[in-house]
Design a protein around this motif. Structure first.
Motif, PDB file in Angstrom:
ATOM      1  N   LEU A 144       0.823  -1.212   0.000  1.00 13.11           N
ATOM      2  CA  LEU A 144       0.000   0.000   0.000  1.00 13.11           C
ATOM      3  C   LEU A 144       0.856   1.260   0.000  1.00 13.11           C
ATOM      4  N   PHE A 145       1.984   1.211   0.712  1.00 15.54           N
ATOM      5  CA  PHE A 145       2.780   2.428   0.871  1.00 15.54           C
ATOM      6  C   PHE A 145       4.001   2.470  -0.061  1.00 15.54           C
ATOM      7  N   GLY A 146       4.065   1.540  -1.028  1.00 15.53           N
ATOM      8  CA  GLY A 146       5.105   1.669  -2.049  1.00 15.53           C
ATOM      9  C   GLY A 146       6.349   0.822  -1.812  1.00 15.53           C
ATOM     10  N   GLY A 147       6.184  -0.357  -1.255  1.00 11.79           N
ATOM     11  CA  GLY A 147       7.283  -1.306  -1.204  1.00 11.79           C
ATOM     12  C   GLY A 147       8.307  -1.050  -0.118  1.00 11.79           C
ATOM     13  N   VAL A 148       9.149  -2.047   0.087  1.00 16.34           N
ATOM     14  CA  VAL A 148      10.160  -1.998   1.140  1.00 16.34           C
ATOM     15  C   VAL A 148      11.487  -2.444   0.533  1.00 16.34           C
ATOM     16  N   PRO A 149      12.555  -1.729   0.767  1.00 22.07           N
ATOM     17  CA  PRO A 149      13.844  -2.156   0.213  1.00 22.07           C
ATOM     18  C   PRO A 149      14.312  -3.467   0.842  1.00 22.07           C
ATOM     19  N   ALA A 150      15.192  -4.172   0.126  1.00 22.90           N
ATOM     20  CA  ALA A 150      15.743  -5.429   0.635  1.00 22.90           C
ATOM     21  C   ALA A 150      16.644  -5.135   1.830  1.00 22.90           C
ATOM     22  N   PRO A 151      16.918  -6.155   2.686  1.00 18.61           N
ATOM     23  CA  PRO A 151      17.772  -5.910   3.844  1.00 18.61           C
ATOM     24  C   PRO A 151      19.161  -5.430   3.436  1.00 18.61           C
ATOM     25  N   ALA A 152      19.771  -4.624   4.288  1.00 16.40           N
ATOM     26  CA  ALA A 152      21.091  -4.065   3.995  1.00 16.40           C
ATOM     27  C   ALA A 152      22.096  -5.197   3.842  1.00 16.40           C
ATOM     28  N   ARG A 153      22.942  -5.103   2.803  1.00 17.33           N
ATOM     29  CA  ARG A 153      23.932  -6.144   2.588  1.00 17.33           C
ATOM     30  C   ARG A 153      24.982  -6.080   3.704  1.00 17.33           C
ATOM     31  N   GLY A 154      25.496  -7.219   4.095  1.00 16.08           N
ATOM     32  CA  GLY A 154      26.500  -7.238   5.156  1.00 16.08           C
ATOM     33  C   GLY A 154      25.858  -7.319   6.522  1.00 16.08           C
ATOM     34  N   GLY A 155      24.605  -6.851   6.605  1.00 18.02           N
ATOM     35  CA  GLY A 155      23.930  -6.894   7.895  1.00 18.02           C
ATOM     36  C   GLY A 155      23.050  -8.112   8.047  1.00 18.02           C
ATOM     37  N   VAL A 156      23.038  -8.983   7.033  1.00 13.44           N
ATOM     38  CA  VAL A 156      22.076 -10.082   7.027  1.00 13.44           C
ATOM     39  C   VAL A 156      22.292 -11.044   8.193  1.00 13.44           C
ATOM     40  N   VAL A 157      23.558 -11.371   8.463  1.00 11.84           N
ATOM     41  CA  VAL A 157      23.822 -12.352   9.530  1.00 11.84           C
ATOM     42  C   VAL A 157      23.423 -11.803  10.911  1.00 11.84           C
ATOM     43  N   PRO A 158      23.950 -10.624  11.294  1.00 14.71           N
ATOM     44  CA  PRO A 158      23.498 -10.109  12.604  1.00 14.71           C
ATOM     45  C   PRO A 158      21.980  -9.898  12.642  1.00 14.71           C
ATOM     46  N   TYR A 235      18.161  -4.325   9.796  1.00 18.71           N
ATOM     47  CA  TYR A 235      17.536  -4.560   8.485  1.00 18.71           C
ATOM     48  C   TYR A 235      17.833  -3.400   7.530  1.00 18.71           C
ATOM     49  N   VAL A 236      17.658  -2.173   8.023  1.00 20.46           N
ATOM     50  CA  VAL A 236      17.832  -1.028   7.124  1.00 20.46           C
ATOM     51  C   VAL A 236      19.284  -0.553   7.056  1.00 20.46           C
ATOM     52  N   GLY A 237      20.180  -1.218   7.764  1.00 21.41           N
ATOM     53  CA  GLY A 237      21.581  -0.841   7.699  1.00 21.41           C
ATOM     54  C   GLY A 237      21.958   0.312   8.607  1.00 21.41           C
ATOM     55  N   GLY A 238      21.140   0.574   9.574  1.00 22.81           N
ATOM     56  CA  GLY A 238      21.433   1.653  10.514  1.00 22.81           C
ATOM     57  C   GLY A 238      22.519   1.270  11.513  1.00 22.81           C
ATOM     58  N   LEU A 239      22.794  -0.013  11.598  1.00 19.96           N
ATOM     59  CA  LEU A 239      23.863  -0.512  12.471  1.00 19.96           C
ATOM     60  C   LEU A 239      24.736  -1.417  11.631  1.00 19.96           C
ATOM     61  N   SER A 240      26.058  -1.259  11.768  1.00 21.69           N
ATOM     62  CA  SER A 240      26.906  -2.171  11.002  1.00 21.69           C
ATOM     63  C   SER A 240      28.209  -2.421  11.754  1.00 21.69           C
TER      64      SER A 240
END
Lengths: 278, 263, 341
Positions: A144-158, A235-240
């Motif tokens: 409804l609100f226009g999709g969600v980006p894929a999870p940030a790369r490199g952050g998938v494991v944590p 998920y959004v890459g705010g922490l790495s």
């Protein structure tokens, strides 16, 4: 209870107990399915609240990026937080509080299974249903609100580790707050106070980055951040990098800490129960 | 009318006495209400630290809307919390005794409980309300003061009417445990923010279908002369009357199909 | 003058035929199917001022539903009802002023309030004057002996105490009609006796009384008229004595004996038509007899010929037993046709 457990050969006892917990999970799942009309109205309520948040943030971010969040990243953040928040949100605490208030909990004392693990098994059963419906709602909202980006790369494991920890961590908070009923005799108030604290300090409504520094520090140290903010930020890459693993470590530490706090409270409560009667 | 009001006060008073027997509950519920409303305020404050305004609404304007929802909730919970008992009263047969007493059944139901969290809501909502009134950019002419008094006084009646309406679902859903009215209560909380942030469908629902926006947003627009059509806020008394009438209508319809319980 | 007039009253309950779970609910939305059950199926009834009517029948016969229709709690599916000249479900408040109602399983007192506060709330709802209230309350407190209970909260009362307070609550405004739904259910003998005495006084004072019950004692002690209902229809309406003489003639005398009787068949021979059985390993005898054929005194004297009687009691048939047998066609409606068995 311990005497009973000790009497059974450990291996046999373990297998038997595992079977019992699995049965409890299944029963919990089935009871949610049976009461799904009521459950779905409850879900509708939380969905409406989530939709309100999405609208609000769309307006806030209409002018551009704020505190590192643009609108697509915020959408992803809020929806991950929503799914995380839907776990252990129904029934486990209601049932516990109800049985404690009625005194029925005395019967749970003499069961040959561990009380806390039993409740956790039930929470898992409910959790399957909650996760499923939460994902469906989040997907619909994302569409409804226009999709969600894929999870940030490199952050998938944590992110994956953090996502797995959400459920036992939320269980810890819910379980401990329900045990408080042993002392307060009132649950509605305890529950709404808990929901208020969790809602704000988990970062489910507003990312903790919007708080002033001192409040951010406090929130990061409290158990609540791991219930929504940590997985959503990962998920959004705010922490790495190191920061990501530090946040996951805090989450894991609180998960274990609350589990043991729950154990200690249950011991205290059941001692009180056996002394004064149910 | 006067007799009804007097009896309503008598019933509430008696309920208050019964409620005060559980003093511990009173404190827990009050603290919980303070926390809940306080958290909402902190949330707004955190957002407005980052941006100066949303859709032309400044921080204290939004706080005014927010405080109206808290005040409305406080009044509804203190004076008409009984609406939330309907699912149990109707579906476990408790309405039987209500129906054989010579006092309006709806008023008896509404006055059958006092929410102990009401005071907490009123205290925090009231403080925010006063703070917001001090900070908003408005010139307080006598006309504006009179308008404010009128629309703010009618706002809680909108919520009470809609609470009755949604809880009357108990007559049709026939279960003592229903999340149905609670879902609509959450819908009502969407009226905490300026209506302009929502899409057309949500705006229509909140202003026409179930006009929750008349408990907060519209009264605020009328007093602050903000938004696209501030005059709409002057309709708050009409909306209040309409919601109460809807509630009464639903309750009466429900009574004709009330089945009591058992044989 | 008729206080209560019901004419061909029907109440049909509709139950949805729903499959389990959400799927069932959704299907029900599309394809609405219901099972209909007439709980009350064409009942006509007139009760005059000052009458005391027992309204009985097996479980699920429609007793409570009838009371709820007469009190305006339920709206009838069809038919007419007038109480004190008004239609109760259309004028609930006006109706409530003229009737008192007690539901045995449910209290009308405020659960968390002292009984006295409940009474005062009712006083205000009924708009009773101070003097009138004082007078009514004093009388009820004395008759029901509830003076000590006025300051305890309703939830602390025992069932019997609560029932007495509920009766007082229903009678505070001295209504011309009183409905009691299972007023003695779950009470012990002593409390029952006290309540029945009280109800007799109420009826003697000119109040119209309708009570549903499972207890034959309630009926015999209090009521002069018996209405029997089964499957939503009235199957008997008449004097109580007549019904008992007609349908419930058989009594059983249980006697405890000091020693074993000389001969049971000897007792049977003295009482043609009666059934004699041994009880308590021979130290007791049960004699089932028709009171029109043998008086209780005759049965006792027959027993005393064979053994020394220490103690005895006479058991009357339960009314639901009578109803069940009557409905099964085992009993004749007309008196006098029955011959000894």
């Amino acid at each position: 209870m311990t005497a009973l457990a000790a009497g059974v050969a450990p291996a046999v006892g373990l297998r038997r107990a595992t079977r019992a917990y699995r049965a409890m999970s299944r029963a919990a799942f089935r009871s949610l399915v049976a009461y799904q009309t009521s459950f779905l109205f409850g879900l509708l309520a939380t969905t409406l609240a989530a939709v309100a948040m999405l609208y609000l943030w769309r307006s806030v971010l209409a002018a551009g990026t704020v505190r590192g969040f643009d609108w697509p990243a915020m959408r992803a953040y809020l929806l991950v937080a929503f799914v995380a928040g839907s776990l252990v949100s129904s029934y486990v605490d209601y049932r516990m509080a109800g049985r404690i208030q009625q005194g029925d909990v005395a019967m749970d004392l003499v069961r040959p299974v561990d009380y806390q693990k039993s409740r956790f098994a039930e929470a898992l059963g409910f959790g399957v249903y909650e996760l499923g419906t939460g994902l469906v709602v989040a997907a619909a909202a994302a569409a409804l609100f226009g999709g969600v980006p894929a999870p940030a790369r490199g952050g998938v494991v944590p992110f994956a580790v953090s996502a797995v920890l959400v459920m036992p961590l939320r269980f810890g908070i819910v379980y401990v707050s329900a045990l408080v009923v042993f002392w307060t005799r009132n649950y509605v108030g305890v529950q709404s106070a808990r929901i208020a604290l969790v809602t704000l300090f988990s970062g489910g409504l507003v990312p903790l980055a919007f708080f002033p520094g001192w409040l951010q520090g406090l929130a990061a140290a409290l158990p609540f951040a791991g219930m929504a903010s940590t997985p959503a930020l990962l998920y959004v890459g705010g922490l790495s990098g190191a920061a990501a693993w530090r946040a996951v470590a805090v989450q894991a530490a609180w998960t274990a800490g609350l589990w043991w706090l729950g154990r200690a409270m249950w011991r205290g409560a059941s001692r009180q129960l056996t002394v004064h009667g149910g | 009318m006067r007799r009804n009001l007097w009896l309503y006060r008598r019933c509430l008073g008696a309920q208050l006495r019964a409620t005060l027997e559980y003093e511990g509950d009173f404190w827990i519920m009050s603290v919980a209400a303070l926390l809940t409303q306080g958290m909402g305020f902190v949330f707004l404050w955190a957002i407005f630290r980052a941006i100066p305004q949303i859709n032309g609404w400044r921080f204290w304007d939004v706080v005014l809307i927010y405080s109206l929802v808290a005040l409305t909730e406080g009044v509804a919970v203190l004076l008409a919390q009984g609406a939330w008992t309907m699912a149990v009263t109707v579906n476990l047969g408790g309405l039987d005794t209500v129906l054989v007493r010579p006092f309006s059944p709806l008023l008896q139901v509404l006055s059958s409980q006092i929410g102990m969290n009401g005071l907490g809501n009123l205290v925090l909502g009231g403080s925010l309300f006063v703070a917001a009134l001090v900070h908003v950019h408005a010139t307080w002419t006598p006309v504006r003061i009179a308008t404010a008094a009128l629309v703010f006084a009618c706002a809680p009646l909108v919520k009470i009417g809609l609470n009755i309406l949604t809880n009357c679902s108990a007559f049709w859903l026939k279960t003592p445990w229903s999340m149905f009215p609670f879902a609509f209560h959450t819908l009502g909380e969407l009226a905490r923010y300026p209506l302009g942030i929502y899409g057309l469908a949500v705006r229509l629902v909140l202003s026409v279908v179930l006009p929750y926006a008349f408990m907060s947003y519209f009264p605020a627009t009328a007093v602050l002369s903000l938004g696209s059509a501030p005059w709409l806020g002057l309709l708050t008394p009409v909306a209040a009357a309409w919601c109460l009438l809807l509630g009464r209508w639903a309750f009466r319809r429900g009574l004709t199909r009330y089945e009591s319980s058992g044989s | 003058m008729a206080r209560i007039e019901a004419d061909d009253l029907r109440k049909v309950f509709r139950r949805p035929d729903k499959g389990p779970g959400l799927a069932g609910s959704l299907r029900h939305l599309v394809e609405r199917r219901y099972t209909e059950k007439a709980a009350v199926d064409g009942i006509s009834l007139r009760v005059d001022a000052g009458e005391a009517v027992a309204y009985v029948g097996p479980n699920g016969a429609g007793k409570s539903t009838t009371i709820k229709l007469l009190t305006g709690i339920l709206v009838p599916t069809s038919g007419e009802v007038r109480v004190n000249g008004i239609v109760p479900h259309r004028h609930r408040i006006e109706n409530a002023r003229g009737v008192g109602v007690v539901f045995g399983q449910r209290t009308s007192l405020w659960w968390d309030l002292p009984v006295r506060d409940s009474f005062e709330l009712l006083r205000d709802m009924h708009g009773l004057g101070a003097a009138e209230y004082r007078e009514n309350l004093d009388r009820l407190v004395e008759m029901l002996q509830i003076g000590d209970l006025l300051d305890s909260t309703a939830r602390r009362l025992s069932l019997g105490q609560r029932m007495r307070c509920d009766l007082a609550a229903a009678l505070l405004h001295a209504p011309p009609i009183v409905y009691l739904d299972e007023p003695t259910i779950g009470l012990d003998i002593e409390v029952k006796d006290r309540l029945r005495t009280f109800l007799r006084q109420v009826v003697a004072g000119g109040t119209t009384l309708v009570l549903t019950t499972h207890d034959l004692g309630d009926i015999e002690d209090v009521c002069s008229r018996l209405v029997i209902i089964d499957q939503g229809r009235i199957v008997h309406d008449g004097g109580l004595r007549q019904v008992i003489e007609t349908y419930a003639r058989e009594r059983v005398m249980h006697a405890d004996l000091a020693s074993r009787p000389v001969s049971l068949s000897g007792v049977a021979a003295r009482l043609p038509g009666a059934t004699v059985t041994e009880e308590r390993d021979g130290l007791g005898v049960a004699v089932a007899f028709d009171p029109l054929a043998h008086t209780a005194a005759a049965v006792l004297s027959a027993l005393q010929q064979e053994a020394e009687v220490v103690d005895l009691r006479i058991e009357e048939p339960a009314i639901e037993d009578v109803v069940r047998r009557m409905y099964a066609g085992q009993l004749d409606a007309a008196p006098g046709e029955r011959t000894g068995t």
